[in-house]
Motif scaffolding. Structure first.
Motif, PDB file in Angstrom:
ATOM      1  N   ASP A   2      79.710  -6.162  11.715  1.00  0.00           N
ATOM      2  CA  ASP A   2      80.726  -7.207  11.864  1.00  0.00           C
ATOM      3  C   ASP A   2      80.390  -8.241  12.939  1.00  0.00           C
ATOM      4  O   ASP A   2      81.269  -8.958  13.406  1.00  0.00           O
ATOM      5  N   ASN A  47      86.513 -14.390   9.622  1.00  0.00           N
ATOM      6  CA  ASN A  47      87.748 -13.669   9.907  1.00  0.00           C
ATOM      7  C   ASN A  47      87.464 -12.211  10.241  1.00  0.00           C
ATOM      8  O   ASN A  47      86.781 -11.503   9.504  1.00  0.00           O
ATOM      9  N   GLY A  48      87.970 -11.771  11.402  1.00  0.00           N
ATOM     10  CA  GLY A  48      87.816 -10.391  11.821  1.00  0.00           C
ATOM     11  C   GLY A  48      86.444 -10.024  12.364  1.00  0.00           C
ATOM     12  O   GLY A  48      86.199  -8.877  12.717  1.00  0.00           O
ATOM     13  N   LYS A  49      85.535 -10.978  12.457  1.00  0.00           N
ATOM     14  CA  LYS A  49      84.169 -10.710  12.925  1.00  0.00           C
ATOM     15  C   LYS A  49      84.066 -10.915  14.440  1.00  0.00           C
ATOM     16  O   LYS A  49      84.895 -11.569  15.058  1.00  0.00           O
ATOM     17  N   THR A  50      83.012 -10.365  15.013  1.00  0.00           N
ATOM     18  CA  THR A  50      82.647 -10.649  16.401  1.00  0.00           C
ATOM     19  C   THR A  50      81.614 -11.762  16.357  1.00  0.00           C
ATOM     20  O   THR A  50      80.525 -11.581  15.820  1.00  0.00           O
ATOM     21  N   ARG A  81      89.254 -16.942  11.819  1.00  0.00           N
ATOM     22  CA  ARG A  81      89.902 -16.252  12.934  1.00  0.00           C
ATOM     23  C   ARG A  81      89.112 -15.003  13.276  1.00  0.00           C
ATOM     24  O   ARG A  81      89.389 -13.918  12.761  1.00  0.00           O
ATOM     25  N   PRO A  82      88.094 -15.127  14.152  1.00  0.00           N
ATOM     26  CA  PRO A  82      87.299 -13.962  14.531  1.00  0.00           C
ATOM     27  C   PRO A  82      88.114 -13.001  15.394  1.00  0.00           C
ATOM     28  O   PRO A  82      89.098 -13.392  16.023  1.00  0.00           O
ATOM     29  N   SER A  83      87.681 -11.726  15.431  1.00  0.00           N
ATOM     30  CA  SER A  83      88.360 -10.766  16.301  1.00  0.00           C
ATOM     31  C   SER A  83      87.943 -10.955  17.756  1.00  0.00           C
ATOM     32  O   SER A  83      88.740 -10.743  18.661  1.00  0.00           O
ATOM     33  N   HIS A  84      86.689 -11.365  17.981  1.00  0.00           N
ATOM     34  CA  HIS A  84      86.169 -11.602  19.326  1.00  0.00           C
ATOM     35  C   HIS A  84      85.186 -12.776  19.287  1.00  0.00           C
ATOM     36  O   HIS A  84      84.518 -12.978  18.277  1.00  0.00           O
TER      37      HIS A  84
END
Length: 178
Positions: free
Chosen positions: A32, A96-99, A125-128
């Motif tokens: 990810d 989305n949801g990726k680092t 919208r990444p997670s980090h």
């Protein structure tokens, strides 16, 4: 006028290898994770990091290219029509949801990274979001720091740090100019 050569080809190679190991360790692998190079030299550094990560992990990490031209707060005009020169972004996966690991050659005031984060948020919208820089020269104007740094180079604000890369400039070097 060139004041000093701070990193030569071997030092750049070692710094990028160390950063690759740090990225893998901090993220417990590369699942990810996406490397996003900030145009222009950040792209080539991101590609080199991806090669090293593949050598270490045996897995490919996606690499994207980000053009932050329209997100800069100090937009410079470089065309005859007085429009900004936009080179375009190439993002190979859904963010989305990726680092996301933003990659650039020099971290200075933090304004480029701020613009890059704005551009990333418009894409997904990444997670980090993490930051990797070959050189951190200080003099921040914004509360931004790199998670991964090849070399910290204290410098005067009047000095310039110049990164040359083989892919663009025919040789690898980091120099300080007065």
């Amino acid at each position: 006028m060139e004041k000093a050569i701070v990193l030569d080809q071997q030092a750049i190679r070692r710094a990028l290898t160390r950063i690759a190991h740090e990225i893998i360790e901090r993220n417990k692998g590369i699942e990810d994770c996406v490397l996003i190079g900030i145009k222009t030299r950040g792209i080539y550094i991101a590609q080199r990091l991806a090669e090293r990560i593949f050598q270490i992990e045996g897995q490919h990490i996606p690499v994207g290219e980000l053009d932050i031209t329209l997100y800069r707060d100090d937009l410079t005009i470089k065309t005859k029509s007085h429009d900004p020169e936009v080179k375009g972004s190439e993002i190979p996966v859904d963010l989305n949801g990726k680092t996301i690991i933003l990659v650039d050659d020099v971290l200075f005031t933090g304004r480029t990274v701020r613009a890059a984060m704005d551009a990333i948020m418009d894409i997904g919208r990444p997670s980090h979001i993490q930051m990797a820089a070959l050189v951190d020269r200080g003099h921040r104007e914004l509360p931004i720091r790199a998670d991964y740094v090849g070399k910290n180079i204290p410098s005067a604000k009047s000095e310039r740090i110049v990164v040359t890369l083989e892919e663009v400039d025919e040789y690898d070097r980091v120099s300080i100019y007065e």
